[in-house]
Design a protein around this motif. Structure first.
Motif, PDB file in Angstrom:
ATOM      1  N   VAL A   1       0.873  -1.214  -0.011  1.00 56.48           N
ATOM      2  CA  VAL A   1      -0.169   0.054   0.090  1.00 56.48           C
ATOM      3  C   VAL A   1       0.833   1.310  -0.016  1.00 56.48           C
ATOM      4  CG1 VAL A   1      -1.620   1.390   1.494  1.00 56.48           C
ATOM      5  CG2 VAL A   1      -2.201  -1.033   0.979  1.00 56.48           C
ATOM      6  N   VAL A   2       1.973   1.436   0.802  1.00 55.87           N
ATOM      7  CA  VAL A   2       2.738   2.420   0.950  1.00 55.87           C
ATOM      8  C   VAL A   2       3.578   2.679  -0.306  1.00 55.87           C
ATOM      9  CG1 VAL A   2       4.596   3.434   1.950  1.00 55.87           C
ATOM     10  CG2 VAL A   2       3.085   2.581   3.441  1.00 55.87           C
ATOM     11  N   GLY A   3       4.119   1.520  -0.756  1.00 51.50           N
ATOM     12  CA  GLY A   3       4.750   1.532  -2.181  1.00 51.50           C
ATOM     13  C   GLY A   3       3.915   1.847  -3.298  1.00 51.50           C
ATOM     14  N   GLY A   4       2.674   1.492  -3.376  1.00 45.33           N
ATOM     15  CA  GLY A   4       1.607   1.801  -4.247  1.00 45.33           C
ATOM     16  C   GLY A   4       1.242   3.246  -4.274  1.00 45.33           C
ATOM     17  N   ILE A   5       1.047   3.810  -3.130  1.00 47.76           N
ATOM     18  CA  ILE A   5       0.716   5.270  -3.207  1.00 47.76           C
ATOM     19  C   ILE A   5       1.775   6.219  -3.763  1.00 47.76           C
ATOM     20  CG2 ILE A   5       0.252   7.163  -1.643  1.00 47.76           C
ATOM     21  CD1 ILE A   5      -1.263   5.207   0.263  1.00 47.76           C
ATOM     22  N   ILE A   6       3.240   5.963  -3.146  1.00 44.76           N
ATOM     23  CA  ILE A   6       4.431   6.356  -3.749  1.00 44.76           C
ATOM     24  C   ILE A   6       4.342   6.331  -5.314  1.00 44.76           C
ATOM     25  CG2 ILE A   6       6.773   6.623  -3.643  1.00 44.76           C
ATOM     26  CD1 ILE A   6       6.700   5.861  -0.730  1.00 44.76           C
ATOM     27  N   LEU A   7       4.311   4.949  -5.889  1.00 40.92           N
ATOM     28  CA  LEU A   7       4.231   4.724  -7.250  1.00 40.92           C
ATOM     29  C   LEU A   7       3.315   5.609  -8.195  1.00 40.92           C
ATOM     30  CD1 LEU A   7       5.309   1.107  -7.159  1.00 40.92           C
ATOM     31  CD2 LEU A   7       6.732   2.972  -7.840  1.00 40.92           C
TER      32      LEU A   7
ATOM     33  N   ALA B   1       3.087  -2.972  -7.157  1.00 48.36           N
ATOM     34  CA  ALA B   1       3.061  -2.499  -8.392  1.00 48.36           C
ATOM     35  C   ALA B   1       1.517  -2.829  -8.776  1.00 48.36           C
ATOM     36  CB  ALA B   1       3.761  -3.695  -9.376  1.00 48.36           C
ATOM     37  N   TYR B   2       0.808  -3.446  -8.287  1.00 45.39           N
ATOM     38  CA  TYR B   2      -0.893  -3.706  -8.376  1.00 45.39           C
ATOM     39  C   TYR B   2      -1.366  -2.558  -7.600  1.00 45.39           C
ATOM     40  CZ  TYR B   2       0.031  -8.256 -10.472  1.00 45.39           C
ATOM     41  OH  TYR B   2       0.487  -9.327 -11.613  1.00 45.39           O
ATOM     42  N   MET B   3      -0.903  -2.273  -6.469  1.00 49.09           N
ATOM     43  CA  MET B   3      -1.397  -1.140  -5.664  1.00 49.09           C
ATOM     44  C   MET B   3      -1.276   0.065  -6.471  1.00 49.09           C
ATOM     45  SD  MET B   3      -3.280  -2.166  -3.143  1.00 49.09           S
ATOM     46  CE  MET B   3      -3.533  -0.545  -2.637  1.00 49.09           C
TER      47      MET B   3
ATOM     48  N   PRO C   1     -11.165  -2.915  -4.261  1.00 48.96           N
ATOM     49  CA  PRO C   1      -9.854  -3.610  -4.859  1.00 48.96           C
ATOM     50  C   PRO C   1      -8.817  -3.695  -3.870  1.00 48.96           C
ATOM     51  CG  PRO C   1      -9.975  -1.439  -5.956  1.00 48.96           C
ATOM     52  CD  PRO C   1     -11.160  -1.458  -5.244  1.00 48.96           C
ATOM     53  N   THR C   2      -8.577  -3.155  -3.028  1.00 48.91           N
ATOM     54  CA  THR C   2      -7.603  -3.242  -1.898  1.00 48.91           C
ATOM     55  C   THR C   2      -7.905  -4.234  -1.080  1.00 48.91           C
ATOM     56  OG1 THR C   2      -6.732  -0.818  -2.003  1.00 48.91           O
ATOM     57  CG2 THR C   2      -6.237  -2.162   0.030  1.00 48.91           C
ATOM     58  N   GLY C   3      -9.075  -4.314  -0.571  1.00 48.55           N
ATOM     59  CA  GLY C   3      -9.786  -5.425   0.252  1.00 48.55           C
ATOM     60  C   GLY C   3      -9.477  -6.625  -0.460  1.00 48.55           C
ATOM     61  N   ASN C   4      -9.917  -6.923  -1.770  1.00 42.92           N
ATOM     62  CA  ASN C   4      -9.829  -7.916  -2.669  1.00 42.92           C
ATOM     63  C   ASN C   4      -8.244  -8.399  -2.633  1.00 42.92           C
ATOM     64  OD1 ASN C   4     -12.230  -8.185  -3.035  1.00 42.92           O
ATOM     65  ND2 ASN C   4     -12.080  -7.036  -5.015  1.00 42.92           N
TER      66      ASN C   4
END
Length: 324
Positions: free
Chosen positions: A84-90, A169-171, A216-219
């Protein structure tokens, strides 16, 4: 009015409509078919001796199984935090006007989404074959700190890197889609008020994007709980690996697999309930009335009629039919 006038008035009235309930024979046929199949399934579960429910009960709370489940939960939680953290940054980098930042994020997502997570797990586990030692220092110059790669990246860390970096990558795409769902006028108005890009993203855009990001994050979280079973290939003893060790020794394959499946079902059910309440919380800004909770559904079911809306069912500020 005399009887003649009354008779004429009655003739002028339309006949009373006789409401005939709509019949749904297909529903009854479908219900009967499902009931028969369910009965057959239950009969197979409880009469087939191959399931060995006594063995299932014996190993359901076995020390190895419980320890494996704790490792699975720890790995799931840490990998999702990293994702989640990496996804927000990306996602922020992808949307940046700086071509270097957006290009770097695109290459990262391309690599980690384009290769199987199983390959990435094995790769991180064998990273020591590429670099025997990891160091910090001046390029082509002196080293200030150095350590063995296998010491820095044990099996658990390799599993965490493989799962967490892949999930980021997906987040990133999930968060990017949520950010882009917010009207651009929100950002323009915030900038007109003097807010910086970071403040606008943190206080204006992301809170509104959460309604799109949460489902989708819950999934992904539920999927991550099950994906942790892949780390058994690098010999990390999570619950599936613990089950493999037990049935390789006892030859009770089916009962042990049922034990593992029951634990997965239990925790995915808890995550599903948590996801429902989080989605309900963030739906306050878009729905006039919030969807009923499971407890409210049960109350209405046993009451036999729909209960009146309570203050918790109505979105604050919309009790009188107002608009957001």
């Amino acid at each position: 009015m005399n009887s003649l006038d009354k008779g004429k008035a009655d003739k002028g009235r339309p006949e009373t409509i006789k409401a005939v309930p709509v019949r749904h024979p297909g529903r009854w046929v479908g219900a009967v078919v499902i009931a028969v199949l369910a009965a057959m399934l239950l009969s197979a579960l409880f009469t087939n001796p191959a399931f060995k429910w006594d063995i299932v009960g014996k190993y359901l709370f076995h020390d190895s199984i419980v320890h494996g489940m704790l490792v699975t939960l720890e790995l799931t939680a840490l990998a999702m935090v990293m994702g989640v953290v990496g996804g927000i940054i990306l996602a922020v980098m992808r949307l940046s006007p700086n071509p270097l930042l957006s290009g770097t994020a695109w290459i990262y997502i391309w690599i980690f989404r384009g290769t199987p997570v199983l390959v990435q797990l094995v790769f991180w586990n064998f990273l020591g074959l590429i670099w025997a030692r990891l160091s910090i220092g001046v390029p082509w110059g002196p080293e200030f700190w150095s350590e063995s790669t296998n010491v820095l990246i044990p099996t658990f860390v390799a599993a965490l890197l493989g799962l967490g970096l892949n999930e980021a990558a997906y987040m990133a795409e999930i968060v990017r889609g949520g950010i882009q769902s917010v009207d651009e006028g929100q950002s323009e108005a915030s900038h007109a008020l003097g807010m910086s890009r970071f403040t606008t993203m943190r206080r204006i855009v992301l809170p509104q994007a959460m309604r799109v990001i949460i489902p989708p994050t819950g999934n992904e979280t539920i999927s991550m709980l099950k994906t942790t079973s892949l780390v058994s290939v690098i010999s990390l003893e999570e619950i599936f690996r613990a089950g493999q060790v037990i049935y390789s020794r006892t030859y009770q394959n089916i009962p042990i697999l049922i034990v593992v499946s029951l634990w997965y079902l239990f925790f995915t059910s808890l995550l599903t309930i948590g996801q429902y309440y989080i989605e309900r919380y963030y739906a306050r800004g878009s729905n006039r009335t919030l969807p009923p909770t499971p407890l409210q559904r049960l109350r209405r079911m046993f009451a036999g009629k729909s209960t009146p809306k309570t203050k918790t069912d109505v979105v604050p500020g919309l009790e009188g039919g107002g608009h957001l």
